[in-house]
Design a protein around this motif. Structure first.
Motif, mmCIF file in Angstrom:
data_model
loop_
_atom_site.group_PDB
_atom_site.id
_atom_site.type_symbol
_atom_site.label_atom_id
_atom_site.label_comp_id
_atom_site.label_asym_id
_atom_site.label_seq_id
_atom_site.Cartn_x
_atom_site.Cartn_y
_atom_site.Cartn_z
ATOM 1 N N LEU A 194 0.412 -1.394 -0.002
ATOM 2 C CA LEU A 194 -0.010 -0.308 -0.031
ATOM 3 C C LEU A 194 1.051 1.081 -0.445
ATOM 4 C CD1 LEU A 194 -2.849 -1.287 2.538
ATOM 5 C CD2 LEU A 194 -2.517 -1.451 0.043
ATOM 6 N N ASP A 195 2.400 0.944 0.820
ATOM 7 C CA ASP A 195 3.175 2.356 1.066
ATOM 8 C C ASP A 195 3.208 2.569 -1.101
ATOM 9 O OD1 ASP A 195 3.015 2.439 3.261
ATOM 10 O OD2 ASP A 195 4.394 1.681 3.563
ATOM 11 N N ASP A 196 3.116 1.923 -1.909
ATOM 12 C CA ASP A 196 3.605 2.148 -3.615
ATOM 13 C C ASP A 196 2.424 3.205 -4.250
ATOM 14 O OD1 ASP A 196 5.439 0.736 -2.651
ATOM 15 O OD2 ASP A 196 4.642 -1.168 -3.523
ATOM 16 N N ALA A 197 1.569 2.951 -3.311
ATOM 17 C CA ALA A 197 0.303 3.807 -4.525
ATOM 18 C C ALA A 197 1.004 4.905 -4.860
ATOM 19 C CB ALA A 197 -0.865 3.908 -3.185
ATOM 20 N N ARG A 198 0.405 5.696 -6.057
ATOM 21 C CA ARG A 198 1.023 6.827 -6.242
ATOM 22 C C ARG A 198 0.519 8.044 -5.922
ATOM 23 N NH1 ARG A 198 2.319 5.439 -12.375
ATOM 24 N NH2 ARG A 198 4.352 3.459 -11.584
ATOM 25 N N ASP A 199 -0.943 8.199 -5.666
ATOM 26 C CA ASP A 199 -2.073 8.690 -5.417
ATOM 27 C C ASP A 199 -1.830 8.815 -4.275
ATOM 28 O OD1 ASP A 199 -4.493 10.451 -5.765
ATOM 29 O OD2 ASP A 199 -4.763 9.352 -4.154
ATOM 30 N N GLY A 200 -1.544 10.658 -3.908
ATOM 31 C CA GLY A 200 -0.867 10.937 -2.017
ATOM 32 C C GLY A 200 -2.288 10.501 -1.208
ATOM 33 N N ARG A 201 -4.015 11.402 -1.782
ATOM 34 C CA ARG A 201 -4.637 11.430 -0.905
ATOM 35 C C ARG A 201 -5.002 9.191 -0.922
ATOM 36 N NH1 ARG A 201 -10.555 11.942 -3.320
ATOM 37 N NH2 ARG A 201 -11.376 10.695 -2.385
ATOM 38 N N LEU A 202 -4.254 8.608 -1.650
ATOM 39 C CA LEU A 202 -4.303 7.160 -0.811
ATOM 40 C C LEU A 202 -3.339 7.022 -0.053
ATOM 41 C CD1 LEU A 202 -6.257 4.724 -1.532
ATOM 42 C CD2 LEU A 202 -4.414 4.270 -3.803
ATOM 43 N N ARG A 203 -2.456 7.386 -0.258
ATOM 44 C CA ARG A 203 -1.394 7.087 0.441
ATOM 45 C C ARG A 203 -1.921 7.440 2.242
ATOM 46 N NH1 ARG A 203 2.008 8.541 -3.612
ATOM 47 N NH2 ARG A 203 2.366 10.676 -2.156
ATOM 48 N N ALA A 204 -2.231 8.604 2.217
ATOM 49 C CA ALA A 204 -3.168 9.109 3.580
ATOM 50 C C ALA A 204 -3.972 8.311 3.982
ATOM 51 C CB ALA A 204 -3.180 10.520 3.252
ATOM 52 N N ALA A 205 -4.640 7.383 3.609
ATOM 53 C CA ALA A 205 -5.801 6.562 4.221
ATOM 54 C C ALA A 205 -4.490 5.199 4.199
ATOM 55 C CB ALA A 205 -6.639 6.655 2.363
ATOM 56 N N CYS A 206 -3.733 5.220 3.292
ATOM 57 C CA CYS A 206 -3.201 4.061 3.922
ATOM 58 C C CYS A 206 -2.758 3.740 5.177
ATOM 59 C CB CYS A 206 -1.811 3.404 3.047
ATOM 60 S SG CYS A 206 -3.267 2.756 1.760
ATOM 61 N N GLN A 207 -1.864 4.602 5.325
ATOM 62 C CA GLN A 207 -1.642 5.749 6.167
ATOM 63 C C GLN A 207 -2.826 5.047 7.992
ATOM 64 O OE1 GLN A 207 2.138 5.594 7.105
ATOM 65 N NE2 GLN A 207 2.159 6.061 9.450
ATOM 66 N N THR A 208 -3.395 5.906 8.024
ATOM 67 C CA THR A 208 -3.963 6.210 8.668
ATOM 68 C C THR A 208 -4.802 5.064 9.381
ATOM 69 O OG1 THR A 208 -4.201 8.101 8.105
ATOM 70 C CG2 THR A 208 -6.520 7.095 9.509
ATOM 71 N N LEU A 209 -5.057 4.133 8.300
ATOM 72 C CA LEU A 209 -5.921 2.483 8.437
ATOM 73 C C LEU A 209 -4.391 2.244 9.190
ATOM 74 C CD1 LEU A 209 -7.718 0.484 7.750
ATOM 75 C CD2 LEU A 209 -6.251 -0.225 5.949
ATOM 76 N N ARG A 210 -3.429 2.452 8.905
ATOM 77 C CA ARG A 210 -1.966 1.334 9.494
ATOM 78 C C ARG A 210 -1.934 2.367 11.300
ATOM 79 N NH1 ARG A 210 0.783 1.123 4.888
ATOM 80 N NH2 ARG A 210 2.200 3.647 5.062
ATOM 81 N N THR A 211 -1.978 3.092 11.173
ATOM 82 C CA THR A 211 -2.133 3.739 12.679
ATOM 83 C C THR A 211 -3.380 3.561 13.538
ATOM 84 O OG1 THR A 211 -1.108 6.141 11.773
ATOM 85 C CG2 THR A 211 -2.795 5.931 13.574
ATOM 86 N N LEU A 212 -4.418 3.302 12.580
ATOM 87 C CA LEU A 212 -5.593 2.845 13.797
ATOM 88 C C LEU A 212 -5.193 1.389 14.013
ATOM 89 C CD1 LEU A 212 -8.118 2.983 14.685
ATOM 90 C CD2 LEU A 212 -9.004 2.747 13.125
ATOM 91 N N GLY A 213 -4.262 0.010 12.757
ATOM 92 C CA GLY A 213 -4.276 -0.787 13.360
ATOM 93 C C GLY A 213 -2.974 -1.107 14.819
ATOM 94 N N SER A 214 -2.445 -0.252 14.308
ATOM 95 C CA SER A 214 -1.592 0.088 16.177
ATOM 96 C C SER A 214 -1.950 0.030 17.156
ATOM 97 C CB SER A 214 -0.237 0.727 15.499
ATOM 98 O OG SER A 214 0.138 0.557 14.033
ATOM 99 N N ALA A 215 -3.326 0.877 17.590
ATOM 100 C CA ALA A 215 -3.848 1.764 18.089
ATOM 101 C C ALA A 215 -5.009 0.700 18.630
ATOM 102 C CB ALA A 215 -4.539 3.210 17.799
ATOM 103 N N LYS A 216 -5.776 -0.234 17.401
ATOM 104 C CA LYS A 216 -5.779 -1.297 17.771
ATOM 105 C C LYS A 216 -5.407 -2.792 18.682
ATOM 106 C CE LYS A 216 -9.433 -4.172 15.952
ATOM 107 N NZ LYS A 216 -8.711 -5.804 15.606
ATOM 108 N N GLU A 217 -4.386 -2.858 17.993
ATOM 109 C CA GLU A 217 -3.490 -3.910 18.441
ATOM 110 C C GLU A 217 -3.402 -3.557 20.033
ATOM 111 O OE1 GLU A 217 -1.037 -6.981 19.638
ATOM 112 O OE2 GLU A 217 -2.649 -7.012 18.540
#
Length: 412
Positions: free
Chosen positions: A153-176
């Motif tokens: 997901l880090d390979d996404a070229r779209d900035g908005r998509l990369r930001a959404a993926c980063q947000t999703l990973r951050t929430l996953g960390s908080a959840k764990e």
């Protein structure tokens, strides 16, 4: 050997076509790469959602198993159903991987193979040979391994998509972090205290959760923050935070009356479920954005292909028009000129000399194709003037010869 005009035109057009195709090929490759990147990101986003479903099931099974080992007997009856939910989530992930042979799928399969230790963890939990720390660490290691693949997901070229993926990973960390807090405290409450350095570990997990949630607030959109606030604003989460505060203030000591294990389990499970709901919504955001990019890239690729075909067709039509208007008419005109200069004009001039003027009509004009270029027409007209001049000169000579024959004195 002389090169014909047709050959020269074809050389120029072939060179222009080669350059055009090279440029179009490079641009088409870029468009196709954008399409593939969006398609792969969309597929990996869907895979991430399925993988996180297995992580969520493991987090809940970890809490229940550790609570059972900690001495909460009510949790034993719930273990079979919880394990079946985990196995179902694993089967679903394996089905999502079926047919994929890319690097991301290989990494997830490698992580799944590490879940082989899960059977032993369950068996030891059932026969009473497991320890709390070993069980907790075994589940946590399995979850960490599953979370390790980046899924591209880090390979996404779209900035908005990369930001959404980063947000999703951050929430996953908080959840764990939340899930680890859940299990660690659940295993310690029945004993009335944290074991060894588990209190320090509990504080570290709490700090990690708070840091992850703060990071989430910085990268998430306003709508995403509202979803998380709604998930964490429930009465169950409020009770869980109150119990957590009591554990922090206890300095390592725990009171089962202040932190009832079953209520703590229910409150934290509800909180985890709320975080999972937000995680699913964020996953849909990622999938929707990736699908939008995929659709846009597909449309752009189609339009570009149509443009490329149109350009090549236009260039081909131009080449054909050049041949029809210049090369072919010139060839036909050259054939006529050879016939006129070699046959028709000498025959006409001979007829004028022997038959006398006025009896022999001038030679027929050259025939120029309708599609001939203006330059070809001008060449034909110029030759026509030369032909006419030769005919007129022959007529004048014939007239002079006739007059001389009729009146020899006129030449004296």
């Amino acid at each position: 050997m002389h090169v014909t005009i047709r050959a020269r035109l074809l050389r120029i057009l072939v060179l222009a076509l080669a350059v055009l195709l090279a440029l179009l090929g490079a641009a088409a490759a870029e468009q196709f790469s954008a399409y593939r990147n969006a398609a792969v990101t969309a597929a990996n986003a869907r895979l991430s959602g399925t993988l996180q479903g297995l992580v969520h099931a493991l987090q809940k099974e970890r809490g229940l198993t550790v609570g059972h080992l900690g001495g909460v007997r009510q949790f034993r009856d719930g273990l079979p159903a919880r394990r079946r939910a985990t196995d179902t989530a694993r089967t679903r992930l394996e089905a999502a991987l079926r047919g994929r042979d890319d690097a991301v799928a290989a990494a997830v399969r490698a992580s799944l193979r590490r879940l082989g230790a899960l059977a032993a963890i369950r068996r030891h939990a059932d026969d009473g040979t497991a320890t709390l720390n070993e069980t907790f660490d075994g589940f946590t290691a399995a979850i960490t391994v599953l979370d390790r693949p980046g899924l591209g997901l880090d390979d996404a070229r779209d900035g908005r998509l990369r930001a959404a993926c980063q947000t999703l990973r951050t929430l996953g960390s908080a959840k764990e972090f939340t899930g680890e807090e859940h299990a660690l405290l659940l295993g310690a409450v029945p004993a009335g205290r944290f074991r060894a350095d588990d209190y320090i570990r509990f504080l570290q997990l709490r700090a990690g959760r708070l840091a992850a949630l703060e990071s989430f607030g910085r990268s998430a959109t306003a709508a995403q923050r509202r979803r998380l606030d709604a998930a964490l604003g429930t009465p169950a989460t409020a009770r869980a935070l109150a119990y957590e505060g009591a554990a922090v203030r206890g300095g390592g000591r725990l009171d089962a009356r202040a932190i009832p294990p079953v209520t703590w389990w229910a409150s934290m499970t509800s909180t985890l479920n709320g975080l999972r709901a937000v995680q699913l919504s964020l996953g849909r955001d990622v999938e929707d954005r990736a699908a939008e990019l995929e659709g846009t890239a597909r449309r752009d690729l189609l339009l570009f292909a149509l443009f490329a075909l149109g350009t090549v067709a236009a260039l081909g039509r131009l080449a054909l028009d050049c041949v029809r208007s210049v090369s072919t008419p010139l060839g036909a005109l050259a054939a006529q000129v050879r016939e006129v200069s070699g046959v028709r004009l000498p025959r006409t001039l001979a007829a004028v000399r022997h038959g006398g003027p006025g009896r022999t009509p001038p030679p027929a004009p050259l025939v120029v194709p309708d599609r001939a270029a203006p330059e070809v027409v001008q060449v034909a007209e110029a030759f026509e003037r030369v032909q006419r001049l030769a005919y007129d000169l022959a007529v004048e000579q014939a007239v002079l010869r006739r007059d001389a024959a009729a009146d020899p004195a006129a030449l004296a």
